[in-house]
Design an enzyme around this catalytic site. Structure first.
Site, PDB file in Angstrom:
ATOM      1  N   GLY A  20      -8.889  -5.707   1.299  1.00 18.88           N
ATOM      2  CA  GLY A  20      -8.080  -5.569   2.510  1.00 18.88           C
ATOM      3  C   GLY A  20      -8.519  -4.406   3.370  1.00 18.88           C
ATOM      4  CG  ASP A  21      -5.388  -2.633   5.620  1.00 15.38           C
ATOM      5  OD1 ASP A  21      -5.094  -3.180   4.532  1.00 15.38           O
ATOM      6  OD2 ASP A  21      -4.573  -1.940   6.251  1.00 15.38           O
ATOM      7  CB  THR A  50      -0.761   0.001   1.348  1.00 16.87           C
ATOM      8  OG1 THR A  50      -1.326  -1.274   1.537  1.00 16.87           O
ATOM      9  CG2 THR A  50      -1.785   1.077   1.438  1.00 16.87           C
ATOM     10  N   GLY A 105      -3.597  -6.781   5.566  1.00 11.52           N
ATOM     11  CA  GLY A 105      -4.819  -6.028   5.824  1.00 11.52           C
ATOM     12  C   GLY A 105      -5.786  -6.733   6.755  1.00 11.52           C
TER      13      GLY A 105
HETATM   14  N1  GLY Z   1      -2.670  -3.401   3.397  1.00  7.12           N
HETATM   15  C1  GLY Z   1      -3.188  -3.661   2.138  1.00  7.12           C
HETATM   16  C2  GLY Z   1      -3.919  -4.915   2.008  1.00  7.12           C
HETATM   17  O1  GLY Z   1      -3.754  -5.822   2.809  1.00  7.12           O
HETATM   18  O2  GLY Z   1      -4.696  -5.023   1.077  1.00  7.12           O
END
Ligand code: GLY
Length: 327
Positions: free
Chosen positions: A217-218, A187, A241
């Site tokens: 994801g997050d 990210t 995430g």
């Molecule tokens: N941190 C990004 C994801 O896990 O999609």
């Protein structure tokens, strides 16, 4: 009034902190943040809005040839690039998109969701339809040459194994030989305090390389990948995430700052929570947070060694910082 009452009031930090405020301040995750910070810092230096800075900044990474962000990135298991992004402003407004395909700048679509719809999150086909209706061109579905190669390599084993700090092993572009065909994520997250003392943040990713189709994801989940409270501070995350979502990571970091912790202490507490939840498995997980508070103090913390972030302040000219880590 007795002298005790007066002196207790006088040392209250409100005015002192106001005087000490450092601004503007800009932080973004990983070494791709150095390039992303450049246009964002120009906006902040010229007294622009933090929101514009964090949008324009991460657009640089979205447009670059990068394993982990934007349309040039690694696809999902079925061979399609799907993108997630979010943005949040000083008023607590937020917008995000997830599972978005064939749109070059998901962060800008997220901003349109925030500014032009009554919603916070649009996904998949609906998000794409909205983007096109807003004038975003539909890009070709084809994978970039690097992504094609990495996908071919990955298909040989079809194994999903997170690779810690893959972002820095690749320095943005693809370098498949360094990771034996195993691809991961991540990210770019950016947070900023502008000259008016306002905070904003953004986050954009292609998610985990070779994820299951439909995995989100997050990054587009407000309070997980990104959170901004203009009274307190802002935080953004990177890494696995799923682990960030499970602890509402960035909301937790901001709440820790509300309790009086510095940004670094707050980020540390949040990664400790992930480690505690995972026990011995935590050794295979990388998650990092960066945070900034209303006074312009900043910090970061990761589970594993190897995470870094790019920092601009009036005294620091776009430098990579290696924050502390647990392992
Ligand atoms: N941190 C990004 C994801 O896990 O999609």
């Amino acid at each position: 009034m007795g002298s005790l009452g007066i002196s207790a009031f006088a040392v209250k930090p409100v005015f002192a902190l106001e005087n000490k405020m450092v601004k503007p301040v800009l932080l973004s995750t990983w070494d791709a943040g150095i390039a992303a910070n450049k246009p964002a810092w120009e906006i902040l230096k010229n007294k622009g809005r933090a929101l514009d800075a964090v949008e324009n900044g991460v657009m640089v990474t979205e447009a670059s040839q990068n394993c982990c962000v934007g349309l040039g990135a690694n696809p999902d298991r079925d061979g399609f690039v799907t993108l997630d992004a979010s943005i949040m402003d000083e008023f607590g407004n937020c917008g995000s998109v997830a599972f978005l395909e064939r749109i070059k700048h998901p962060v800008s679509v997220a901003r349109r969701v925030m500014e032009k719809t009554p919603h916070v999150l649009l996904v998949g086909e609906g998000a794409q339809k909205f983007a096109v209706s807003e004038g975003f061109p539909l890009e070709p579905a084809e994978l970039s040459e690097d992504a094609k190669k990495s996908y071919r390599d990955w298909l040989k084993q079809s194994r999903y194994q997170p690779v810690i700090n893959i972002e820095n092993k690749q320095h943005g572009p693809f370098a498949p030989s360094q990771i034996n065909g195993e691809w991961n994520h991540d990210t770019i997250g950016m947070i900023a305090l502008d000259m008016n003392g306002n905070l904003s943040g953004s986050c954009t990713t292609s998610g985990m390389g070779f994820k299951m189709r439909g995995r989100v994801g997050d990054s587009p989940i407000i309070g997980a990948g990104l959170y901004v409270d203009n009274e307190i501070g802002a935080a953004v995350s990177t890494g696995v995430g799923e682990e960030v979502i499970k602890i509402c990571g960035t909301h937790l970091v901001v709440e820790f700052m509300r309790q009086g912790m510095t940004p670094e202490e707050a980020c540390k507490k949040a990664v400790e929570r992930i480690v505690k939840r995972n026990g011995a498995k935590a050794k295979d997980i990388q998650v990092a947070f960066i945070a900034i508070n209303k006074q312009g103090e900043y910090g970061g913390y990761s589970i594993q060694k190897g995470f870094n972030y790019a920092l601009c302040t009036p005294a620091i000219n776009n430098q990579l910082i290696n924050p502390k880590y647990l392992f």
